[in-house]
Design a protein around this motif. Sequence first.
Motif, PDB file in Angstrom:
ATOM      1  N   PHE A  71      -6.463  -4.142   4.799  1.00 21.79           N
ATOM      2  CA  PHE A  71      -5.286  -3.424   4.335  1.00 21.79           C
ATOM      3  C   PHE A  71      -5.188  -3.519   2.820  1.00 21.79           C
ATOM      4  O   PHE A  71      -5.307  -4.604   2.250  1.00 21.79           O
ATOM      5  CB  PHE A  71      -4.003  -4.011   4.939  1.00 21.79           C
ATOM      6  N   GLN A  72      -4.961  -2.398   2.168  1.00 20.81           N
ATOM      7  CA  GLN A  72      -4.637  -2.434   0.753  1.00 20.81           C
ATOM      8  C   GLN A  72      -3.270  -3.093   0.575  1.00 20.81           C
ATOM      9  O   GLN A  72      -2.436  -3.083   1.477  1.00 20.81           O
ATOM     10  CB  GLN A  72      -4.619  -1.015   0.179  1.00 20.81           C
ATOM     11  N   SER A  73      -3.034  -3.649  -0.601  1.00 27.96           N
ATOM     12  CA  SER A  73      -1.774  -4.363  -0.829  1.00 27.96           C
ATOM     13  C   SER A  73      -0.565  -3.454  -0.656  1.00 27.96           C
ATOM     14  O   SER A  73       0.529  -3.912  -0.344  1.00 27.96           O
ATOM     15  CB  SER A  73      -1.765  -4.974  -2.229  1.00 27.96           C
ATOM     16  N   ASN A  74      -0.759  -2.130  -0.860  1.00 22.64           N
ATOM     17  CA  ASN A  74       0.366  -1.205  -0.722  1.00 22.64           C
ATOM     18  C   ASN A  74       0.346  -0.452   0.606  1.00 22.64           C
ATOM     19  O   ASN A  74       1.103   0.500   0.794  1.00 22.64           O
ATOM     20  CB  ASN A  74       0.362  -0.197  -1.882  1.00 22.64           C
ATOM     21  N   SER A  75      -0.510  -0.851   1.551  1.00 26.67           N
ATOM     22  CA  SER A  75      -0.549  -0.172   2.844  1.00 26.67           C
ATOM     23  C   SER A  75       0.695  -0.522   3.651  1.00 26.67           C
ATOM     24  O   SER A  75       1.324  -1.567   3.448  1.00 26.67           O
ATOM     25  CB  SER A  75      -1.803  -0.574   3.624  1.00 26.67           C
ATOM     26  N   GLY A  76       1.032   0.349   4.592  1.00 29.06           N
ATOM     27  CA  GLY A  76       2.230   0.125   5.380  1.00 29.06           C
ATOM     28  C   GLY A  76       2.187  -1.169   6.167  1.00 29.06           C
ATOM     29  O   GLY A  76       3.126  -1.962   6.141  1.00 29.06           O
ATOM     30  N   ILE A  77       1.081  -1.404   6.888  1.00 27.76           N
ATOM     31  CA  ILE A  77       0.990  -2.607   7.714  1.00 27.76           C
ATOM     32  C   ILE A  77       0.957  -3.855   6.834  1.00 27.76           C
ATOM     33  O   ILE A  77       1.592  -4.869   7.148  1.00 27.76           O
ATOM     34  CB  ILE A  77      -0.248  -2.535   8.626  1.00 27.76           C
ATOM     35  N   GLY A  78       0.234  -3.783   5.725  1.00 24.32           N
ATOM     36  CA  GLY A  78       0.181  -4.919   4.822  1.00 24.32           C
ATOM     37  C   GLY A  78       1.544  -5.263   4.255  1.00 24.32           C
ATOM     38  O   GLY A  78       1.938  -6.439   4.192  1.00 24.32           O
ATOM     39  N   ARG A  79       2.296  -4.241   3.838  1.00 26.69           N
ATOM     40  CA  ARG A  79       3.641  -4.490   3.292  1.00 26.69           C
ATOM     41  C   ARG A  79       4.579  -5.014   4.380  1.00 26.69           C
ATOM     42  O   ARG A  79       5.413  -5.887   4.122  1.00 26.69           O
ATOM     43  CB  ARG A  79       4.201  -3.202   2.689  1.00 26.69           C
ATOM     44  N   MET A  80       4.448  -4.471   5.592  1.00 26.11           N
ATOM     45  CA  MET A  80       5.309  -4.934   6.674  1.00 26.11           C
ATOM     46  C   MET A  80       5.049  -6.409   6.978  1.00 26.11           C
ATOM     47  O   MET A  80       5.989  -7.200   7.123  1.00 26.11           O
ATOM     48  CB  MET A  80       5.075  -4.087   7.928  1.00 26.11           C
ATOM     49  N   THR A 106       2.099   5.505   8.659  1.00 22.54           N
ATOM     50  CA  THR A 106       1.534   4.483   9.532  1.00 22.54           C
ATOM     51  C   THR A 106       2.629   3.665  10.209  1.00 22.54           C
ATOM     52  O   THR A 106       2.330   2.859  11.087  1.00 22.54           O
ATOM     53  CB  THR A 106       0.619   3.525   8.739  1.00 22.54           C
ATOM     54  N   LEU A 107       3.880   3.850   9.806  1.00 22.99           N
ATOM     55  CA  LEU A 107       4.987   3.068  10.341  1.00 22.99           C
ATOM     56  C   LEU A 107       6.030   3.977  10.966  1.00 22.99           C
ATOM     57  O   LEU A 107       6.404   5.005  10.392  1.00 22.99           O
ATOM     58  CB  LEU A 107       5.647   2.244   9.231  1.00 22.99           C
ATOM     59  N   THR A 108       6.501   3.615  12.150  1.00 20.21           N
ATOM     60  CA  THR A 108       7.537   4.375  12.853  1.00 20.21           C
ATOM     61  C   THR A 108       8.569   3.397  13.388  1.00 20.21           C
ATOM     62  O   THR A 108       8.229   2.286  13.778  1.00 20.21           O
ATOM     63  CB  THR A 108       6.935   5.180  14.024  1.00 20.21           C
ATOM     64  N   TRP A 109       9.824   3.844  13.409  1.00 25.64           N
ATOM     65  CA  TRP A 109      10.898   2.975  13.872  1.00 25.64           C
ATOM     66  C   TRP A 109      11.714   3.689  14.947  1.00 25.64           C
ATOM     67  O   TRP A 109      12.071   4.858  14.803  1.00 25.64           O
ATOM     68  CB  TRP A 109      11.807   2.607  12.694  1.00 25.64           C
ATOM     69  N   ILE A 110      12.000   2.979  16.040  1.00 26.59           N
ATOM     70  CA  ILE A 110      12.913   3.442  17.085  1.00 26.59           C
ATOM     71  C   ILE A 110      14.035   2.416  17.166  1.00 26.59           C
ATOM     72  O   ILE A 110      13.775   1.229  17.368  1.00 26.59           O
ATOM     73  CB  ILE A 110      12.201   3.538  18.452  1.00 26.59           C
TER      74      ILE A 110
END
Length: 646
Positions: A375-384, A411-415
């Motif tokens: 993951f790049q440092s600014n990727s969604g999963i990395g930041r999460m 890459t991120l979704t919220w319910i």
Amino acid sequence: MAAGIAQWAAPDRPEERLAAAFGTQVAQWAIAQGASPGIARAAQQAATALSIAGANGHVCLPLSALPALDVATLPVDSWRQALLSSGVVAEAETDPSRPMRLDPQDRLYLLRFWNYEQRLARRLVAAAQPAAPLLAEHEALVRSRLQAYFPADTDALAETTDATPNWQQLAVALALRRKLVIISGGPGTGKTSTVLKLLACLLEIDPTHRIALAAPTGKAAGRMAEALRKGSSSLPAGLHEKLPHDASTVHRLLQMQADGSFRYNAQHLLAIDTLVLDEASMLDLSLATRLLEAVPSHARIVLLGDHRQLAAVESGAVFAEIAGDPSWSEPCRSGVAALCGLPVQTAVQGIVPPTPSRRSPLQDCVVWFQKNYRFQSNSGIGRMARCINDGNLEALLQLWEPGAGPGTDTTLTWIDPANDQGEYGPLAAIEHVLQTMDAAYAPLFALVQQAITAAQQGGIQATTYQAIQAAFDQFRALCAVRDGTYGVQGLNAAFSARWRAAMGLRTDTTYSPWFVGRPVQILRNDYNLRLFNGDTGIALPDPNGQLHVYFAQSDGSFYAIPPSRLPSHETAFAMTVHKAQGAEFDSVLVVLPPQRSRAVSRELLYTAVTRARKQVTVCSSHSVLSQALENRMARDSGLLDRLREA
């Protein structure tokens, strides 16, 4: 008297009955030892609380966790005095006949956990010693290999102290100098590639070096073996054949017997020179003790894991405790730098380990990998993952647009099941979860339909089975709890009904739970069938049209077992986060309960999110997310004190 004792601990909840029964037995034992009714009652209260603590994963019970002692009716003024005068609690090693132990730090133990903790501490201290020095020619060989494997980083650190050292390179050098190395890092930080280069060095030094690869679950063991096989093509010619091509579960490595004992133990040691254990955070106190005791004293032990992940399902959090201190002494840094071919003074100044989360006697044995190559440092999963580890709810919520489902990062979704307005209301939320599963499992559904057609026309090809297994492994729904609509059982039942309906099958499961395409996860080891806890298989028609469950092998082949022969198992469209440890998927759906639950913790959420390679959907309210970040899964233990004593 016995009736009176039983009355003291009438359980309030069903899950407390076992603890209450143990407390009653302890009180009766105390009375038999001559304790007064008041002292016996205190012993019963402590024993009941200790049993409940053990059921929740704690190794021991701090006396400070007990309610205030009623000293007005007792001839003592502290819990320690009361318990030691009960006749059922001993200090340290005294009187092995007593069922509980009290350590100098006022922790109460069941005797077996006290013994495990002491044995593990002694084995770790024995292992945390320098390995035999390398011969001069071997040291020269290793130095050249480490410079070849990590050329850019070696050159950069040699030129300036501002360069960041490559901790993978340093970890290999450390493991060649010591008999115990503990490597902690999240997915994508290079733990497996580091081990590959370590094993290559060991085999070049000694081609007959005996290596055992293991993990707590079959899935984790298979993933490690596959990663090493794929990476071995980058090694010097001739090493590929010498590397171990398979990894086993810990139970299979130790050869578990029918009575629950292991063939390999402290008296009958494994015939190995190096043990590499992946996903070590899943090891409980008992299994960790018995595994390490079975390793010969001369052998290296390399433990891989992530100290921020969930601890074992059973008692203890061994890896988190022993991996908490990555500090290195100056002699250690100098020796490692020299083996890497780095200018010693420059390297000692440039090698700055992270700040320990807790001090440990295992100094110079621990490495933390913090650079992520996936993951790049600014990727969604990395930041999460970073927000979760930091406990930063505000930053976590900013990754989504509240109430709008997909956020700015696709890459991120919220319910949000707690929002009762619009399409994400409580009733609609579970439907949204199921629709997410519909879309994610659509490729699997299509392949299963093709398999049905192929079976009717003469048989399914092996490549079809492989494609189905691969499609299933792309996605998983991960739940925090087992019960309820948002738990594993409710979600599997609801989605299985949708799958059956889409297949044109009856949705009533009272006749049979089996249907084409049903994925199952094994819950109990069966050595005769070569099935192990955590293995997953998929129900498909065999060439005769009969339903069998197909399981993948490490060599890419499959074998089929009739459903009636399977050991304990359950449907696996959704699984608990605990069961998913050691596995990775392209995308995951993390389903938290709509109300606060003690099962939800920061470690659970972090573990769930980091199972994903590309995409994460989280179903959770603000309130439950907040609780997850606030709730740390600390487990009471005295292992660090036992290490200091050892």
